[in-house]
Design an enzyme around this catalytic site. Structure first.
Site, PDB file in Angstrom:
ATOM      1  N   SER A  44       0.821  -1.217   0.000  1.00 18.62           N
ATOM      2  CA  SER A  44       0.000   0.000   0.000  1.00 18.62           C
ATOM      3  C   SER A  44       0.848   1.257   0.000  1.00 18.62           C
ATOM      4  O   SER A  44       1.735   1.414   0.840  1.00 18.62           O
ATOM      5  CB  SER A  44      -0.865   0.072   1.269  1.00 18.62           C
ATOM      6  OG  SER A  44      -1.677  -1.045   1.362  1.00 18.62           O
ATOM      7  N   HIS A  75      -4.160  -0.298  -4.660  1.00 19.98           N
ATOM      8  CA  HIS A  75      -3.566  -1.563  -5.121  1.00 19.98           C
ATOM      9  C   HIS A  75      -3.994  -1.752  -6.566  1.00 19.98           C
ATOM     10  O   HIS A  75      -4.956  -2.455  -6.857  1.00 19.98           O
ATOM     11  CB  HIS A  75      -4.094  -2.741  -4.295  1.00 19.98           C
ATOM     12  CG  HIS A  75      -3.575  -2.776  -2.906  1.00 19.98           C
ATOM     13  ND1 HIS A  75      -2.491  -3.517  -2.524  1.00 19.98           N
ATOM     14  CD2 HIS A  75      -3.990  -2.136  -1.792  1.00 19.98           C
ATOM     15  CE1 HIS A  75      -2.260  -3.347  -1.239  1.00 19.98           C
ATOM     16  NE2 HIS A  75      -3.157  -2.514  -0.771  1.00 19.98           N
ATOM     17  N   HIS A  97      -5.737  -9.384  -0.643  1.00 21.31           N
ATOM     18  CA  HIS A  97      -5.599  -9.746   0.764  1.00 21.31           C
ATOM     19  C   HIS A  97      -6.695 -10.725   1.161  1.00 21.31           C
ATOM     20  O   HIS A  97      -7.780 -10.703   0.588  1.00 21.31           O
ATOM     21  CB  HIS A  97      -5.737  -8.496   1.649  1.00 21.31           C
ATOM     22  CG  HIS A  97      -4.748  -7.419   1.329  1.00 21.31           C
ATOM     23  ND1 HIS A  97      -4.916  -6.560   0.273  1.00 21.31           N
ATOM     24  CD2 HIS A  97      -3.584  -7.082   1.931  1.00 21.31           C
ATOM     25  CE1 HIS A  97      -3.886  -5.733   0.232  1.00 21.31           C
ATOM     26  NE2 HIS A  97      -3.060  -6.012   1.224  1.00 21.31           N
ATOM     27  N   TYR A  99      -8.459 -10.500   3.741  1.00 19.91           N
ATOM     28  CA  TYR A  99      -9.627  -9.781   4.290  1.00 19.91           C
ATOM     29  C   TYR A  99     -10.621  -9.368   3.209  1.00 19.91           C
ATOM     30  O   TYR A  99     -11.756  -9.020   3.507  1.00 19.91           O
ATOM     31  CB  TYR A  99      -9.208  -8.572   5.136  1.00 19.91           C
ATOM     32  CG  TYR A  99      -8.493  -7.468   4.396  1.00 19.91           C
ATOM     33  CD1 TYR A  99      -9.144  -6.664   3.466  1.00 19.91           C
ATOM     34  CD2 TYR A  99      -7.145  -7.234   4.626  1.00 19.91           C
ATOM     35  CE1 TYR A  99      -8.476  -5.663   2.780  1.00 19.91           C
ATOM     36  CE2 TYR A  99      -6.468  -6.236   3.953  1.00 19.91           C
ATOM     37  CZ  TYR A  99      -7.141  -5.453   3.029  1.00 19.91           C
ATOM     38  OH  TYR A  99      -6.481  -4.477   2.355  1.00 19.91           O
ATOM     39  N   GLU A 100     -10.199  -9.398   1.947  1.00 22.38           N
ATOM     40  CA  GLU A 100     -11.138  -9.092   0.867  1.00 22.38           C
ATOM     41  C   GLU A 100     -12.055 -10.287   0.588  1.00 22.38           C
ATOM     42  O   GLU A 100     -12.979 -10.173  -0.214  1.00 22.38           O
ATOM     43  CB  GLU A 100     -10.375  -8.721  -0.416  1.00 22.38           C
ATOM     44  CG  GLU A 100      -9.584  -7.438  -0.295  1.00 22.38           C
ATOM     45  CD  GLU A 100      -8.704  -7.190  -1.511  1.00 22.38           C
ATOM     46  OE1 GLU A 100      -9.248  -6.835  -2.574  1.00 22.38           O
ATOM     47  OE2 GLU A 100      -7.487  -7.379  -1.415  1.00 22.38           O
ATOM     48  N   ALA A 127       2.827  -1.955   3.946  1.00 22.95           N
ATOM     49  CA  ALA A 127       2.566  -0.889   4.907  1.00 22.95           C
ATOM     50  C   ALA A 127       2.251  -1.581   6.223  1.00 22.95           C
ATOM     51  O   ALA A 127       1.572  -2.598   6.235  1.00 22.95           O
ATOM     52  CB  ALA A 127       1.365  -0.073   4.447  1.00 22.95           C
ATOM     53  N   MET A 225      -1.458  -6.748   7.483  1.00 22.11           N
ATOM     54  CA  MET A 225      -2.491  -7.684   7.011  1.00 22.11           C
ATOM     55  C   MET A 225      -2.059  -8.427   5.747  1.00 22.11           C
ATOM     56  O   MET A 225      -2.914  -8.891   4.988  1.00 22.11           O
ATOM     57  CB  MET A 225      -3.784  -6.913   6.726  1.00 22.11           C
ATOM     58  CG  MET A 225      -4.297  -6.096   7.909  1.00 22.11           C
ATOM     59  SD  MET A 225      -5.686  -5.066   7.425  1.00 22.11           S
ATOM     60  CE  MET A 225      -5.835  -3.987   8.847  1.00 22.11           C
ATOM     61  N   SER A 226      -0.770  -8.519   5.515  1.00 18.92           N
ATOM     62  CA  SER A 226      -0.329  -9.166   4.266  1.00 18.92           C
ATOM     63  C   SER A 226       0.960  -9.933   4.522  1.00 18.92           C
ATOM     64  O   SER A 226       1.257 -10.325   5.642  1.00 18.92           O
ATOM     65  CB  SER A 226      -0.104  -8.101   3.188  1.00 18.92           C
ATOM     66  OG  SER A 226       0.978  -7.267   3.548  1.00 18.92           O
ATOM     67  N   ASN A 249       1.901   4.227  10.049  1.00 19.13           N
ATOM     68  CA  ASN A 249       1.213   4.800  11.223  1.00 19.13           C
ATOM     69  C   ASN A 249       1.707   4.050  12.441  1.00 19.13           C
ATOM     70  O   ASN A 249       2.164   2.912  12.321  1.00 19.13           O
ATOM     71  CB  ASN A 249      -0.311   4.603  11.081  1.00 19.13           C
ATOM     72  CG  ASN A 249      -0.664   3.136  10.907  1.00 19.13           C
ATOM     73  OD1 ASN A 249      -0.567   2.597   9.792  1.00 19.13           O
ATOM     74  ND2 ASN A 249      -1.044   2.468  11.975  1.00 19.13           N
ATOM     75  N   HIS A 261      -6.977   4.836   6.534  1.00 15.97           N
ATOM     76  CA  HIS A 261      -6.330   4.338   5.317  1.00 15.97           C
ATOM     77  C   HIS A 261      -5.654   5.465   4.528  1.00 15.97           C
ATOM     78  O   HIS A 261      -4.606   5.258   3.914  1.00 15.97           O
ATOM     79  CB  HIS A 261      -7.367   3.607   4.450  1.00 15.97           C
ATOM     80  CG  HIS A 261      -6.792   2.961   3.225  1.00 15.97           C
ATOM     81  ND1 HIS A 261      -5.847   1.955   3.276  1.00 15.97           N
ATOM     82  CD2 HIS A 261      -7.029   3.185   1.914  1.00 15.97           C
ATOM     83  CE1 HIS A 261      -5.523   1.593   2.052  1.00 15.97           C
ATOM     84  NE2 HIS A 261      -6.221   2.320   1.193  1.00 15.97           N
TER      85      HIS A 261
HETATM   86  N1  HPA Z   1      -2.498  -2.424  11.426  1.00 19.07           N
HETATM   87  C1  HPA Z   1      -2.628  -3.380  10.501  1.00 19.07           C
HETATM   88  N2  HPA Z   1      -2.255  -3.217   9.242  1.00 19.07           N
HETATM   89  C2  HPA Z   1      -1.754  -2.027   8.881  1.00 19.07           C
HETATM   90  C3  HPA Z   1      -1.597  -0.974   9.792  1.00 19.07           C
HETATM   91  C4  HPA Z   1      -1.989  -1.190  11.152  1.00 19.07           C
HETATM   92  O1  HPA Z   1      -1.878  -0.314  12.027  1.00 19.07           O
HETATM   93  N3  HPA Z   1      -1.056   0.069   9.114  1.00 19.07           N
HETATM   94  C5  HPA Z   1      -0.895  -0.347   7.828  1.00 19.07           C
HETATM   95  N4  HPA Z   1      -1.301  -1.618   7.686  1.00 19.07           N
END
Ligand code: HPA
Length: 289
Positions: A44, A75, A97, A99-100, A127, A225-226, A249, A261
């Site tokens: 990302s 993406h 991902h 989660y999709e 990310a 998440m990846s 973050n 996001h």
């Molecule tokens: N948590 C999970 N996945 C992420 C985060 C997060 O804080 N930042 C970017 N991808």
């Protein structure tokens, strides 16, 4: 695919996964004679790195048989083949991902195809949220190891021996050789690069502060998440892996603010120059063996 699995029976499913990955690789070969040695998966906010590819052949995922297509903004979904610093590469601009709603066989399908195309090394980027309080938004981290808390493993199911063995080692999943190259190059360019442990969750909700405190206790420095599924499948195929995280973050509860996001994408844009310069210089180092 999950539906097919029950219809075909699991052994037939694995055969057809291999057949599908071969069909995808054949399609790509029909579009370019380039034989990539190195695969790169852009996370990302890091998709612009694909502009570094010289003389590119860009193939939308939609045009490759069986390739899954991302539903997430940021993406974009193209496979780009060409050269970076003289090295034949295949760059995935965008990934899907779990989660999709994609089964892991689809999440990791492109990684299987990169392996069949001949990639010996894979750079996986993502990310991530910073759990380690010495990290800052915008920090670049080399992944030293991971903790898979997604509850699933992409190599589960009947084993396809043409991809790799049933049981396989994960002791050095994140190649010490590539990690030390990354450190050397970062030092040369004066780019701070520390190492950290990446913990993977399913998502798509960001974590709660209590989860982040628990993950810190478990030894995690980063959360995302990846990545872990792609790395597991790459190791199954004997592909050497370098994992790079961008702290977009600080994780939930570390700072007194919410996570969104847009912030994740914005941080990607901010570190783009550093990320591009490190990666571009690393590619010929990695490929020269
Ligand atoms: N948590 C999970 N996945 C992420 C985060 C997060 O804080 N930042 C970017 N991808």
């Amino acid at each position: 695919m999950e539906e097919n699995r029950s219809k075909l029976g699991t052994a037939a499913f694995m055969t057809s996964l291999y057949t599908k990955a071969t069909a995808a690789a054949d399609c790509i070969r029909s579009l370019t004679p380039l034989a990539p040695r190195l695969g790169i998966i852009l996370g990302s906010g890091l998709g612009n790195f694909a502009a570094q590819v010289e003389d590119p052949t860009a193939i939308p995922y939609a045009e490759i048989p069986h390739f899954p297509q991302s539903t997430v903004e940021g993406h974009s979904g193209k496979l780009i083949l060409g050269h970076i610093a003289g090295v034949p590469v295949a760059v995935m601009q965008g990934r899907v991902h779990a989660y999709e709603g994609y089964p892991l066989s689809e999440v990791t399908f492109p990684t299987r195809v990169l392996g069949l195309l001949g990639c010996k090394s894979l750079i996986v980027t993502n990310a991530a949220g910073g759990i380690n309080t010495t990290y800052r938004q915008g920090s670049l981290i080399a992944i030293a190891d991971h903790i898979n808390l997604t509850g699933s493993n992409a190599a589960a199911g009947p084993n396809e021996a043409r991809f790799g063995p049933r049981f396989f080692d994960m002791t050095t999943a994140y190649s010490p050789r590539l990690r030390s190259m990354a450190q050397a190059e970062a030092a040369k360019q004066n780019i701070p690069l520390t190492e950290g442990i990446y913990l993977a969750v399913l998502g798509p909700s960001y974590e709660t502060p209590a989860e982040i405190r628990a993950f810190r206790t478990l030894g995690a420095d980063l959360v995302g998440m990846s990545t872990v599924h792609e790395v597991i499948v790459a190791r199954h195929m004997g592909i050497e892996v370098l994992g790079l995280s961008l702290v977009t973050n600080m994780a939930a509860g570390v700072l007194d603010e919410a996570i969104n996001h847009e912030e994740v994408m914005e941080t990607g844009r901010r570190v783009e120059r550093r990320f591009t310069s490190l990666l571009t210089a690393l590619i010929p180092r990695i490929a020269s063996r």
